[in-house]
Design a protein around this motif. Structure first.
Motif, PDB file in Angstrom:
ATOM      1  N   GLU A 128     -10.952 135.397  61.330  1.00 15.16           N
ATOM      2  CA  GLU A 128     -11.408 135.130  62.697  1.00 15.16           C
ATOM      3  C   GLU A 128     -12.582 136.022  63.090  1.00 15.16           C
ATOM      4  O   GLU A 128     -13.387 135.652  63.942  1.00 15.16           O
ATOM      5  CB  GLU A 128     -10.259 135.302  63.683  1.00 15.16           C
ATOM      6  N   GLU A 129     -12.711 137.181  62.462  1.00 15.21           N
ATOM      7  CA  GLU A 129     -13.865 138.033  62.727  1.00 15.21           C
ATOM      8  C   GLU A 129     -15.148 137.391  62.214  1.00 15.21           C
ATOM      9  O   GLU A 129     -16.220 137.601  62.768  1.00 15.21           O
ATOM     10  CB  GLU A 129     -13.668 139.396  62.062  1.00 15.21           C
ATOM     11  N   MET A 130     -15.026 136.610  61.142  1.00 13.76           N
ATOM     12  CA  MET A 130     -16.200 135.963  60.547  1.00 13.76           C
ATOM     13  C   MET A 130     -16.431 134.563  61.109  1.00 13.76           C
ATOM     14  O   MET A 130     -17.579 134.145  61.267  1.00 13.76           O
ATOM     15  CB  MET A 130     -16.020 135.891  59.019  1.00 13.76           C
ATOM     16  N   TRP A 131     -15.337 133.867  61.390  1.00 12.74           N
ATOM     17  CA  TRP A 131     -15.435 132.506  61.931  1.00 12.74           C
ATOM     18  C   TRP A 131     -14.558 132.415  63.177  1.00 12.74           C
ATOM     19  O   TRP A 131     -13.350 132.149  63.068  1.00 12.74           O
ATOM     20  CB  TRP A 131     -14.974 131.473  60.897  1.00 12.74           C
ATOM     21  N   PRO A 132     -15.108 132.643  64.355  1.00 13.23           N
ATOM     22  CA  PRO A 132     -14.319 132.559  65.593  1.00 13.23           C
ATOM     23  C   PRO A 132     -13.690 131.175  65.746  1.00 13.23           C
ATOM     24  O   PRO A 132     -14.203 130.179  65.220  1.00 13.23           O
ATOM     25  CB  PRO A 132     -15.362 132.820  66.695  1.00 13.23           C
ATOM     26  N   ARG A 133     -12.593 131.100  66.461  1.00 13.94           N
ATOM     27  CA  ARG A 133     -11.861 129.845  66.611  1.00 13.94           C
ATOM     28  C   ARG A 133     -12.730 128.714  67.147  1.00 13.94           C
ATOM     29  O   ARG A 133     -12.552 127.554  66.788  1.00 13.94           O
ATOM     30  CB  ARG A 133     -10.665 130.047  67.555  1.00 13.94           C
ATOM     31  N   GLN A 134     -13.689 129.063  68.019  1.00 15.69           N
ATOM     32  CA  GLN A 134     -14.492 128.012  68.650  1.00 15.69           C
ATOM     33  C   GLN A 134     -15.436 127.310  67.676  1.00 15.69           C
ATOM     34  O   GLN A 134     -15.965 126.247  68.002  1.00 15.69           O
ATOM     35  CB  GLN A 134     -15.279 128.556  69.846  1.00 15.69           C
ATOM     36  N   VAL A 135     -15.661 127.869  66.480  1.00 13.79           N
ATOM     37  CA  VAL A 135     -16.557 127.221  65.524  1.00 13.79           C
ATOM     38  C   VAL A 135     -15.781 126.428  64.474  1.00 13.79           C
ATOM     39  O   VAL A 135     -16.390 125.826  63.577  1.00 13.79           O
ATOM     40  CB  VAL A 135     -17.484 128.246  64.827  1.00 13.79           C
ATOM     41  N   LEU A 136     -14.449 126.442  64.560  1.00 14.75           N
ATOM     42  CA  LEU A 136     -13.641 125.710  63.588  1.00 14.75           C
ATOM     43  C   LEU A 136     -13.569 124.229  63.932  1.00 14.75           C
ATOM     44  O   LEU A 136     -13.622 123.868  65.111  1.00 14.75           O
ATOM     45  CB  LEU A 136     -12.225 126.294  63.542  1.00 14.75           C
ATOM     46  N   PRO A 137     -13.450 123.376  62.909  1.00 13.35           N
ATOM     47  CA  PRO A 137     -13.449 123.706  61.486  1.00 13.35           C
ATOM     48  C   PRO A 137     -14.847 124.044  60.967  1.00 13.35           C
ATOM     49  O   PRO A 137     -15.844 123.517  61.465  1.00 13.35           O
ATOM     50  CB  PRO A 137     -12.906 122.422  60.846  1.00 13.35           C
ATOM     51  N   SER A 138     -14.887 124.920  59.950  1.00 14.53           N
ATOM     52  CA  SER A 138     -16.150 125.325  59.330  1.00 14.53           C
ATOM     53  C   SER A 138     -16.074 125.066  57.832  1.00 14.53           C
ATOM     54  O   SER A 138     -15.030 125.276  57.207  1.00 14.53           O
ATOM     55  CB  SER A 138     -16.423 126.810  59.583  1.00 14.53           C
ATOM     56  N   LEU A 139     -17.181 124.624  57.264  1.00 18.53           N
ATOM     57  CA  LEU A 139     -17.249 124.356  55.828  1.00 18.53           C
ATOM     58  C   LEU A 139     -17.636 125.641  55.103  1.00 18.53           C
ATOM     59  O   LEU A 139     -18.651 126.264  55.428  1.00 18.53           O
ATOM     60  CB  LEU A 139     -18.264 123.256  55.548  1.00 18.53           C
ATOM     61  N   VAL A 140     -16.814 126.031  54.128  1.00 16.41           N
ATOM     62  CA  VAL A 140     -17.024 127.278  53.405  1.00 16.41           C
ATOM     63  C   VAL A 140     -16.819 127.040  51.910  1.00 16.41           C
ATOM     64  O   VAL A 140     -15.854 126.386  51.507  1.00 16.41           O
ATOM     65  CB  VAL A 140     -16.026 128.366  53.863  1.00 16.41           C
ATOM     66  N   GLU A 141     -17.729 127.568  51.113  1.00 18.29           N
ATOM     67  CA  GLU A 141     -17.543 127.531  49.660  1.00 18.29           C
ATOM     68  C   GLU A 141     -17.090 128.913  49.210  1.00 18.29           C
ATOM     69  O   GLU A 141     -17.723 129.917  49.519  1.00 18.29           O
ATOM     70  CB  GLU A 141     -18.837 127.147  48.946  1.00 18.29           C
ATOM     71  N   THR A 142     -15.980 128.972  48.492  1.00 17.89           N
ATOM     72  CA  THR A 142     -15.460 130.249  48.025  1.00 17.89           C
ATOM     73  C   THR A 142     -14.537 130.003  46.835  1.00 17.89           C
ATOM     74  O   THR A 142     -14.418 128.881  46.339  1.00 17.89           O
ATOM     75  CB  THR A 142     -14.719 130.993  49.160  1.00 17.89           C
ATOM     76  N   VAL A 143     -13.867 131.053  46.388  1.00 13.14           N
ATOM     77  CA  VAL A 143     -12.894 130.955  45.304  1.00 13.14           C
ATOM     78  C   VAL A 143     -11.560 131.486  45.817  1.00 13.14           C
ATOM     79  O   VAL A 143     -11.486 132.605  46.326  1.00 13.14           O
ATOM     80  CB  VAL A 143     -13.342 131.764  44.069  1.00 13.14           C
ATOM     81  N   LEU A 144     -10.531 130.660  45.698  1.00 17.83           N
ATOM     82  CA  LEU A 144      -9.179 131.091  46.049  1.00 17.83           C
ATOM     83  C   LEU A 144      -8.520 131.708  44.816  1.00 17.83           C
ATOM     84  O   LEU A 144      -8.659 131.199  43.703  1.00 17.83           O
ATOM     85  CB  LEU A 144      -8.333 129.921  46.553  1.00 17.83           C
ATOM     86  N   LEU A 145      -7.795 132.808  45.055  1.00 17.75           N
ATOM     87  CA  LEU A 145      -7.161 133.525  43.958  1.00 17.75           C
ATOM     88  C   LEU A 145      -5.694 133.795  44.281  1.00 17.75           C
ATOM     89  O   LEU A 145      -5.355 134.089  45.430  1.00 17.75           O
ATOM     90  CB  LEU A 145      -7.854 134.872  43.736  1.00 17.75           C
ATOM     91  N   PRO A 146      -4.830 133.729  43.263  1.00 15.05           N
ATOM     92  CA  PRO A 146      -3.453 134.167  43.478  1.00 15.05           C
ATOM     93  C   PRO A 146      -3.411 135.688  43.514  1.00 15.05           C
ATOM     94  O   PRO A 146      -4.148 136.361  42.782  1.00 15.05           O
ATOM     95  CB  PRO A 146      -2.717 133.618  42.249  1.00 15.05           C
ATOM     96  N   PHE A 147      -2.571 136.237  44.376  1.00 10.80           N
ATOM     97  CA  PHE A 147      -2.421 137.689  44.407  1.00 10.80           C
ATOM     98  C   PHE A 147      -0.997 138.032  44.829  1.00 10.80           C
ATOM     99  O   PHE A 147      -0.652 137.968  46.012  1.00 10.80           O
ATOM    100  CB  PHE A 147      -3.420 138.339  45.368  1.00 10.80           C
TER     101      PHE A 147
END
Length: 301
Positions: A128-147
Motif C-alpha cells: 500500500e505504500e507503493m500502490w495506494p488503494r485509490q489506484v487499484l487495480p494496478s498492472l505490475v510485472e514481477t516474480v512471485l516466490l515461495p518463502f
C-alpha cells in the motif's frame, strides 16, 4: 531494519534472510556472466540500481542452472538451501493485477488466461505504500516466490503507466472474485490443486450468486450455464441462491425485532423456522429428499 507488519509482511528476520539470499544470487550471477560491469567486485548489500538488479534478475530467471551453481559455491545452511531450491523450482514470473489489500497481504491476479489469485506478503515496505488503494487495480510485472509457506515477490517491480478506466477496473475485480471462488485464495507455491472445467463453471455460478446485483446482471448467463448440466450445477445454484435469500430474511427479521430464530431456506423458499435448531433440522429432513440436503441453507438471527 524496520519492524514489519506481522500479518501482511514477512518478519524482520525473514526479510533479512531473503535479501541475504537474493542479493547473493544476483551478485553471483553478475560475477559469473558480467551483466553489469559497474557492479563487478561490489557488495550488492551496499546498494544496487533497480534497473541493474532487474537486468541481472531477468537473466537469472531464464537460466535456472545458475541456482545450482550458486548452491555449489555458497556456504548455506539447510534452511537457506531449501529456500533457494524452492525458488528455482517454483518461481512465477508474470504480469499481475494488484487488485486489493487484505489483512494478510495483497491479492495479485495473474494476467494470463487462467487468472489465478495469489495472496502475497510484502517485504520491508507494504504494497500500500507503493500502490495506494485509490489506484487499484494496478498492472505490475514481477516474480512471485515461495518463502517458508508464504508467497512473496522478488522485490523488483515493473509498473505500468496505464490508467485503467472504471469499466476495466470493475471487470478485473469481478474476475478476481470469480477466480477466488474457483481456485481459492492461493497463499503458497506451488499451486497443485487440479481444476477442471466443471470447477471453473461452479466458480462462475457462485460469482453470479454473490450479490443481488450480480444475479440481475448475469441472470441469462447463469441460466445458460446451469442448463448445460443441471444434475451437476443445481446443488450449487440452490445453495448460493439460499445464501442470498438468507441475508434478506435476516435483514427483515432484524427490522421486526425478531431474535434467536433458526431457519432453513431452499433456494428462495423459507421452508422451516423455529427457536430450536433441532426442530428446524428435523422439519427439513421430513420435507426434503436426502440427496437434496446439500441445497439447504441453515441460518440464525
Amino acid at each position: 531494519m524496520e519492524k514489519t507488519n506481522s500479518s501482511s509482511q514477512l518478519s524482520s528476520e525473514q526479510v533479512h534472510c531473503f535479501y541475504r539470499l537474493f542479493f547473493g544470487l544476483l551478485q553471483h550471477t553478475n560475477e559469473q556472466y558480467k551483466l553489469v560491469k559497474s557492479m563487478l567486485g561490489k557488495n550488492f548489500h551496499d546498494g544496487i540500481n533497480h534497473n541493474d538488479a532487474g537486468k541481472i534478475a531477468n537473466y537469472l530467471w531464464s537460466h535456472p542452472k545458475i541456482f545450482d551453481d550458486y548452491l555449489d559455491t555458497a556456504k548455506l545452511n539447510k534452511r537457506e538451501i531449501q529456500i533457494i531450491n524452492d525458488w528455482k523450482k517454483h518461481y512465477l514470473k508474470n504480469k499481475f493485477y494488484l487488485v486489493k489489500y487484505l489483512k494478510n497481504g495483497g491479492v495479485f491476479l495473474s494476467e494470463d488466461k487462467d487468472e489465478k489469485p495469489y495472496l502475497v506478503k510484502g517485504l520491508v515496505s507494504s504494497f500500500e505504500e507503493m500502490w495506494p488503494r485509490q489506484v487499484l487495480p494496478s498492472l505490475v510485472e514481477t516474480v512471485l516466490l515461495p518463502f517458508e509457506g508464504s508467497i512473496i515477490t522478488c522485490g523488483l517491480y515493473y509498473g505500468s503507466n496505464i490508467v485503467l478506466g472504471n469499466n476495466i477496473s470493475r471487470e478485473i475485480r469481478d474476475a478476481c472474485s470469480q477466480a477466488e471462488l474457483t481456485y481459492g485464495l492461493i497463499d503458497s507455491l506451488p499451486f497443485t490443486k487440479t481444476v477442471n472445467i466443471e470447477d471453473v463453471n461452479i466458480g462462475q455460478i457462485k460469482f453470479y450468486l454473490q450479490s443481488i446485483k450480480n444475479l440481475e446482471l448475469y441472470k441469462e448467463d447463469l441460466e445458460e450455464l446451469i442448463n448445460k448440466n443441471p444434475d451437476l450445477y443445481l446443488s450449487t445454484y440452490y445453495y448460493h441462491l439460499g445464501l442470498l435469500e438468507a441475508k434478506i430474511y435476516k435483514k427483515e427479521y432484524r427490522k421486526l425485532g425478531i431474535k434467536n430464530l433458526h431457519f432453513a431456506i431452499y433456494g428462495k423458499m423459507l421452508i422451516a423456522a423455529h427457536t430450536d435448531k433441532q426442530q428446524v433440522e428435523n422439519t427439513v429432513k421430513k420435507l426434503v429428499n436426502l440427496k437434496e440436503l446439500n441445497r439447504i441453507v441453515f441460518d440464525k438471527i
